[in-house]
Design a protein around this motif. Structure first.
Motif, PDB file in Angstrom:
ATOM      1  N   TYR A 137      20.683  50.440  15.489  1.00  0.00           N
ATOM      2  CA  TYR A 137      21.573  49.712  14.585  1.00  0.00           C
ATOM      3  C   TYR A 137      21.302  48.216  14.564  1.00  0.00           C
ATOM      4  CZ  TYR A 137      24.723  53.524  13.286  1.00  0.00           C
ATOM      5  OH  TYR A 137      25.244  54.666  12.752  1.00  0.00           O
ATOM      6  N   THR A 138      20.760  47.681  15.661  1.00  0.00           N
ATOM      7  CA  THR A 138      20.465  46.255  15.698  1.00  0.00           C
ATOM      8  C   THR A 138      18.965  46.071  15.467  1.00  0.00           C
ATOM      9  OG1 THR A 138      20.230  46.323  18.123  1.00  0.00           O
ATOM     10  CG2 THR A 138      22.401  45.837  17.249  1.00  0.00           C
ATOM     11  N   ALA A 139      18.359  45.081  16.110  1.00  0.00           N
ATOM     12  CA  ALA A 139      16.911  44.917  15.979  1.00  0.00           C
ATOM     13  C   ALA A 139      16.225  46.160  16.535  1.00  0.00           C
ATOM     14  CB  ALA A 139      16.467  43.673  16.747  1.00  0.00           C
ATOM     15  N   VAL A 140      15.361  46.765  15.733  1.00  0.00           N
ATOM     16  CA  VAL A 140      14.758  48.049  16.099  1.00  0.00           C
ATOM     17  C   VAL A 140      13.665  47.811  17.133  1.00  0.00           C
ATOM     18  CG1 VAL A 140      13.644  50.129  15.231  1.00  0.00           C
ATOM     19  CG2 VAL A 140      15.289  48.917  13.804  1.00  0.00           C
ATOM     20  N   THR A 141      14.033  47.925  18.418  1.00  0.00           N
ATOM     21  CA  THR A 141      13.101  47.703  19.518  1.00  0.00           C
ATOM     22  C   THR A 141      13.299  48.806  20.544  1.00  0.00           C
ATOM     23  OG1 THR A 141      14.729  46.280  20.614  1.00  0.00           O
ATOM     24  CG2 THR A 141      13.087  45.188  19.223  1.00  0.00           C
TER      25      THR A 141
ATOM     26  N   GLU B  91      22.138  40.687  23.891  1.00  0.00           N
ATOM     27  CA  GLU B  91      23.567  40.598  24.209  1.00  0.00           C
ATOM     28  C   GLU B  91      24.365  41.640  23.440  1.00  0.00           C
ATOM     29  OE1 GLU B  91      21.779  38.098  23.057  1.00  0.00           O
ATOM     30  OE2 GLU B  91      21.588  36.662  24.731  1.00  0.00           O
ATOM     31  N   ALA B  92      24.064  41.784  22.154  1.00  0.00           N
ATOM     32  CA  ALA B  92      24.767  42.771  21.333  1.00  0.00           C
ATOM     33  C   ALA B  92      24.468  44.184  21.812  1.00  0.00           C
ATOM     34  CB  ALA B  92      24.374  42.614  19.865  1.00  0.00           C
ATOM     35  N   LYS B  93      23.202  44.463  22.108  1.00  0.00           N
ATOM     36  CA  LYS B  93      22.816  45.798  22.574  1.00  0.00           C
ATOM     37  C   LYS B  93      23.509  46.137  23.890  1.00  0.00           C
ATOM     38  CE  LYS B  93      18.142  45.751  20.541  1.00  0.00           C
ATOM     39  NZ  LYS B  93      18.061  44.337  20.119  1.00  0.00           N
ATOM     40  N   ALA B  94      23.492  45.188  24.833  1.00  0.00           N
ATOM     41  CA  ALA B  94      24.112  45.419  26.134  1.00  0.00           C
ATOM     42  C   ALA B  94      25.620  45.637  25.996  1.00  0.00           C
ATOM     43  CB  ALA B  94      23.832  44.244  27.072  1.00  0.00           C
ATOM     44  N   PHE B  95      26.244  44.934  25.077  1.00  0.00           N
ATOM     45  CA  PHE B  95      27.686  45.098  24.891  1.00  0.00           C
ATOM     46  C   PHE B  95      28.009  46.471  24.290  1.00  0.00           C
ATOM     47  CE2 PHE B  95      31.856  44.345  22.877  1.00  0.00           C
ATOM     48  CZ  PHE B  95      32.539  43.871  23.986  1.00  0.00           C
ATOM     49  N   ILE B  96      27.137  46.975  23.425  1.00  0.00           N
ATOM     50  CA  ILE B  96      27.341  48.323  22.880  1.00  0.00           C
ATOM     51  C   ILE B  96      27.214  49.361  24.001  1.00  0.00           C
ATOM     52  CG2 ILE B  96      26.371  50.055  21.311  1.00  0.00           C
ATOM     53  CD1 ILE B  96      25.562  47.685  19.480  1.00  0.00           C
ATOM     54  N   VAL B  97      26.267  49.165  24.900  1.00  0.00           N
ATOM     55  CA  VAL B  97      26.145  50.050  26.072  1.00  0.00           C
ATOM     56  C   VAL B  97      27.396  49.943  26.941  1.00  0.00           C
ATOM     57  CG1 VAL B  97      24.816  50.530  28.158  1.00  0.00           C
ATOM     58  CG2 VAL B  97      23.636  49.922  26.045  1.00  0.00           C
TER      59      VAL B  97
ATOM     60  N   VAL C  95      30.402  43.895  16.528  1.00  0.00           N
ATOM     61  CA  VAL C  95      29.570  43.366  17.614  1.00  0.00           C
ATOM     62  C   VAL C  95      28.396  42.572  17.049  1.00  0.00           C
ATOM     63  CG1 VAL C  95      28.040  44.004  19.521  1.00  0.00           C
ATOM     64  CG2 VAL C  95      30.229  45.169  19.243  1.00  0.00           C
ATOM     65  N   ILE C  96      27.782  43.082  15.985  1.00  0.00           N
ATOM     66  CA  ILE C  96      26.643  42.382  15.367  1.00  0.00           C
ATOM     67  C   ILE C  96      27.080  41.045  14.783  1.00  0.00           C
ATOM     68  CG2 ILE C  96      24.979  42.489  13.473  1.00  0.00           C
ATOM     69  CD1 ILE C  96      24.799  45.500  13.948  1.00  0.00           C
ATOM     70  N   VAL C  97      28.248  41.027  14.149  1.00  0.00           N
ATOM     71  CA  VAL C  97      28.761  39.781  13.570  1.00  0.00           C
ATOM     72  C   VAL C  97      29.012  38.752  14.667  1.00  0.00           C
ATOM     73  CG1 VAL C  97      30.734  38.736  12.400  1.00  0.00           C
ATOM     74  CG2 VAL C  97      29.738  40.856  11.519  1.00  0.00           C
ATOM     75  N   LEU C  98      29.573  39.198  15.793  1.00  0.00           N
ATOM     76  CA  LEU C  98      29.946  38.269  16.864  1.00  0.00           C
ATOM     77  C   LEU C  98      28.766  37.868  17.743  1.00  0.00           C
ATOM     78  CD1 LEU C  98      33.347  39.855  17.991  1.00  0.00           C
ATOM     79  CD2 LEU C  98      33.007  37.803  16.611  1.00  0.00           C
ATOM     80  N   LEU C  99      27.874  38.821  18.041  1.00  0.00           N
ATOM     81  CA  LEU C  99      26.825  38.565  19.032  1.00  0.00           C
ATOM     82  C   LEU C  99      25.418  38.571  18.464  1.00  0.00           C
ATOM     83  CD1 LEU C  99      28.202  40.757  21.988  1.00  0.00           C
ATOM     84  CD2 LEU C  99      28.466  38.289  21.637  1.00  0.00           C
ATOM     85  N   GLY C 100      25.276  38.918  17.198  1.00  0.00           N
ATOM     86  CA  GLY C 100      23.949  38.916  16.591  1.00  0.00           C
ATOM     87  C   GLY C 100      23.199  40.213  16.834  1.00  0.00           C
ATOM     88  N   LEU C 101      21.877  40.124  16.846  1.00  0.00           N
ATOM     89  CA  LEU C 101      21.026  41.309  16.973  1.00  0.00           C
ATOM     90  C   LEU C 101      20.224  41.328  18.261  1.00  0.00           C
ATOM     91  CD1 LEU C 101      19.650  41.400  13.307  1.00  0.00           C
ATOM     92  CD2 LEU C 101      21.486  42.793  14.259  1.00  0.00           C
ATOM     93  N   GLY C 102      20.497  40.406  19.175  1.00  0.00           N
ATOM     94  CA  GLY C 102      19.720  40.297  20.401  1.00  0.00           C
ATOM     95  C   GLY C 102      20.182  41.248  21.488  1.00  0.00           C
TER      96      GLY C 102
END
Length: 269
Positions: free
Chosen positions: A216-220, A139-145, A130-137
């Protein structure tokens, strides 16, 4: 039929009084249990050590400090944006797809083995992809959810449609009712309890995945604060974040329960 309607139909109004008394007792039991939890928390902080388990008062003070600084509101807003985006996307995908799988048996039998295989796969395994395809924004976080929430909703919707009352369906067919009417008036209302359970489980897993995604992505968000305060052993602030996540989970569950009760009235109408 509302409580007022039932009271008008039954002069004594006893059913409504019983329902009110039961709700009051439930609220009282919950408050009593909350008091016991806080008491146990305080006792644990005294015996284990305040540097590991802070007192309720220290946690409250830390929460007030984080709120006044604006950190708590900002992090909560970020986490809610991620959670709600992924959860609503999962709902809009899973309910129609699950209903189609249950209504169209060949379609359901074709996909169900893949659905259950995906449900058994840990979602964490997909995070690097997911990080490779969608980055760290977001979009990636929402897709993991989305990955966490979609399976319980899909599987429960599928099971609910399959569990439709066959006698009622056959009776409706014998009267010449069209398939669309049977599906909307018999199958879907019967599947509502299954869908409601799927939504609750999906919301719970989605909230957990929100924290995982933020770690796992940008720590926010709240997940980022959880990592920050956990790594620096600021346990009072850490407990504040844990309690905030628990409150979000409770609020989401109660909202879904309210929606379920409203849909239950539609089912009985």
């Amino acid at each position: 039929m509302t409580c007022t309607d039932r009271t008008a139909a039954i002069p004594s109004g006893r059913p409504c009084l019983l329902a009110t008394d039961e709700a009051d007792m439930t609220a009282l039991y919950r408050l009593a249990f909350l008091f016991l939890l806080i008491l146990g928390w305080f006792i644990a902080s005294q015996f284990i050590g305040r540097n590991i388990i802070p007192t309720p008062l220290a946690t409250l003070q830390a929460g007030a400090r984080l709120f006044s600084e604006g950190r708590l509101l900002e992090a909560t807003g970020q986490s809610l944006a991620v959670f709600l985006s992924g959860f609503f996307l999962a709902t809009f995908v899973a309910i129609p797809l699950g209903a189609m799988m249950g209504a169209i048996r060949p379609f359901g039998k074709t996909l169900d083995v893949y659905v259950f295989a995906l449900a058994a796969t840990p979602r964490v395994a997909f995070i690097p992809l997911v990080i490779v395809l969608l980055g760290l924004g977001i979009e990636a976080k929402a897709f993991i959810v989305f990955l966490g929430a979609v399976m319980p909703i899909l599987i429960n919707t599928y099971a609910g449609v399959l569990a439709a009352d066959k006698e009622l369906v056959e009776m409706a067919r014998s009267t010449g009712a069209p398939q669309t009417r049977i599906f909307s008036h018999i199958v879907l209302p019967g599947a509502l309890p299954f869908v409601a359970v799927g939504l609750r489980i999906g919301a719970t897993i989605g909230l957990i995945n929100t924290v995982v995604a933020e770690l796992y992505t940008a720590v926010t968000g709240l997940g980022g604060l959880l990592a920050l305060y956990g790594n620096t052993f600021r346990m009072a602030e850490y407990f504040v974040i844990v309690i905030c996540l628990a409150i979000i989970g409770v609020v989401m569950t109660e909202i879904l329960r309210f929606i379920e009760s409203r849909l239950g009235r539609w089912k009985m109408s």
